[in-house]
Write an enzyme that holds these catalytic residues in place. Structure first.
Site, PDB file in Angstrom:
ATOM      1  N   ASP A 154       6.198  -3.857  -4.334  1.00 25.33           N
ATOM      2  CA  ASP A 154       6.504  -2.424  -4.420  1.00 25.33           C
ATOM      3  C   ASP A 154       6.520  -1.764  -3.041  1.00 25.33           C
ATOM      4  OD1 ASP A 154       3.838  -2.501  -3.764  1.00 25.33           O
ATOM      5  OD2 ASP A 154       3.118  -1.497  -5.589  1.00 25.33           O
ATOM      6  N   HIS A 172       4.134  -2.104  -0.678  1.00 25.37           N
ATOM      7  CA  HIS A 172       2.828  -1.763  -0.099  1.00 25.37           C
ATOM      8  C   HIS A 172       2.483  -2.656   1.090  1.00 25.37           C
ATOM      9  CE1 HIS A 172       0.782  -4.605  -3.169  1.00 25.37           C
ATOM     10  NE2 HIS A 172       0.460  -5.098  -2.000  1.00 25.37           N
ATOM     11  N   ASP A 212      -7.982  -5.826   4.008  1.00 25.32           N
ATOM     12  CA  ASP A 212      -8.478  -5.300   2.734  1.00 25.32           C
ATOM     13  C   ASP A 212      -9.406  -6.281   2.021  1.00 25.32           C
ATOM     14  OD1 ASP A 212      -6.454  -7.126   2.215  1.00 25.32           O
ATOM     15  OD2 ASP A 212      -5.050  -5.641   1.464  1.00 25.32           O
ATOM     16  N   GLU A 230      -0.822   1.442  -1.792  1.00 21.78           N
ATOM     17  CA  GLU A 230       0.189   1.486  -2.841  1.00 21.78           C
ATOM     18  C   GLU A 230       1.151   2.657  -2.614  1.00 21.78           C
ATOM     19  OE1 GLU A 230       0.465  -1.009  -4.561  1.00 21.78           O
ATOM     20  OE2 GLU A 230      -1.230  -1.525  -5.846  1.00 21.78           O
TER      21      GLU A 230
HETATM   22  C1  GLP Z   1      -1.731  -8.194  -1.582  1.00 15.30           C
HETATM   23  C2  GLP Z   1      -2.317  -7.993  -0.188  1.00 15.30           C
HETATM   24  C3  GLP Z   1      -1.234  -7.687   0.816  1.00 15.30           C
HETATM   25  C4  GLP Z   1      -0.134  -8.707   0.706  1.00 15.30           C
HETATM   26  C5  GLP Z   1       0.488  -8.642  -0.672  1.00 15.30           C
HETATM   27  C6  GLP Z   1       1.641  -9.620  -0.869  1.00 15.30           C
HETATM   28  O1  GLP Z   1      -1.473  -7.013  -2.209  1.00 15.30           O
HETATM   29  N1  GLP Z   1      -3.290  -6.962  -0.178  1.00 15.30           N
HETATM   30  O2  GLP Z   1      -1.800  -7.684   2.114  1.00 15.30           O
HETATM   31  O3  GLP Z   1       0.850  -8.481   1.690  1.00 15.30           O
HETATM   32  O4  GLP Z   1      -0.535  -8.960  -1.609  1.00 15.30           O
HETATM   33  O5  GLP Z   1       1.137 -10.850  -1.290  1.00 15.30           O
HETATM   34  P1  GLP Z   1       1.920 -12.204  -1.215  1.00 15.30           P
HETATM   35  O6  GLP Z   1       1.924 -12.589   0.223  1.00 15.30           O
HETATM   36  O7  GLP Z   1       1.090 -13.159  -2.025  1.00 15.30           O
HETATM   37  O8  GLP Z   1       3.256 -11.961  -1.749  1.00 15.30           O
END
Ligand code: GLP
Length: 260
Positions: free
Chosen positions: A136, A138, A67, A143
């Site tokens: 959440d 995702h 993304d 989402e």
């Molecule tokens: C963002 C990214 C996800 C990632 C998530 C969790 O939303 N788009 O790919 O898994 O954050 O982030 P973190 O690893 O910082 O908890």
């Protein structure tokens, strides 16, 4: 779905990196699906160490990231392109032209998304997709409520995700509302999936994704349908799992040929 619970995230990341290294040693032209966020940072550090100290070779590898924020160019400090350059690409011998990240500055977003899907196809599909998980549930930026068969497209972030990711921006007003993300269906097409989750904050979404019903309300729960998904956890992220003892038992009694 295989659940691996390691004592610490450091140990989990060493195992995850070995997993990737094994793939690259068997298939030097592998296609990797990559993730951003704080979760894979140590994994990437370990891959860099393997490259430097054990000559892990990325020269044939093609990568596709999950993304990107819409409106952020590659040089923006919070862009995922910049994150990947700083945390992995600059430190290994991957060819820059083989690294793909959705274009955050695309003017024709649907066309850019369709092209991204085509590029994945043309590369032969993703061999191994690395994932984190949002608080959440995702995956990528899909989402809750995302179609479980969605493809790469624009999404609007929830207020919670914007707050969770605020740490990467100078001020709250800078956080984009929109992103381009691989769809849940795009992710599910990967031949193998490795989802990493660490820390207490991930205990609830991991419990919901692994032991709850498959539902668009928890996009990561779709991984229950994937034929080859591995969930790599530290003790804290595993603390909400009812069958944690069974997952440990499975791991301890694995036949030698199945071990990484
Ligand atoms: C963002 C990214 C996800 C990632 C998530 C969790 O939303 N788009 O790919 O898994 O954050 O982030 P973190 O690893 O910082 O908890």
């Amino acid at each position: 779905m295989e659940i691996l619970i390691l004592p610490t995230k450091q140990e989990a990341c060493v195992l995850g990196a070995r997993w990737i290294a094994r793939l690259l040693r068997n298939k030097s032209h592998a296609v990797l699906g990559l993730a951003t966020g704080s979760t894979p940072v140590l994994l990437y550090r370990e891959l860099i160490r393997l490259h430097r100290e054990e000559r892990l070779d990325f020269s044939g590898v093609t990568s596709f990231n999950l993304d990107e924020y819409l409106g952020l160019g590659p040089d923006h400090p919070a862009s995922y392109r910049r994150f990947m350059e700083e945390n992995l690409f600059q430190h290994i011998n991957i060819a820059p032209e083989k690294t793909h990240i959705p274009n955050g500055l695309a003017t024709d977003v649907p066309a850019a998304c369709a092209t991204y899907e085509e590029e994945i196809q043309r590369a032969g599909g993703i061999d191994l997709q690395i994932l984190g998980i949002g608080g959440d549930g995702h995956i990528g930026f899909n989402e809750p409520g995302s179609s479980l068969s969605s493809r790469t497209r624009i999404k609007t972030l929830t207020d919670r995700t914007r707050r969770d990711n605020a740490q990467f921006f100078e001020k709250p007003g800078d956080i984009p509302w929109h992103v381009i993300t691989m769809g849940v269906g795009t992710i599910m097409d990967a031949r193998e999936i490795l989802l990493l989750a660490f820390g207490k904050g991930k205990a609830a979404p991991i419990a919901a994704a692994v032991e709850g019903p498959v539902t668009a309300s928890v996009p990561a729960s779709i991984l229950q349908f994937h034929p080859k998904a591995t969930i790599l956890l530290d003790e804290e992220a595993a603390s909400g799992l009812e069958r944690a003892d069974y997952y440990r038992w499975v791991h301890e009694h694995k036949p030698g040929w199945q071990r990484v």
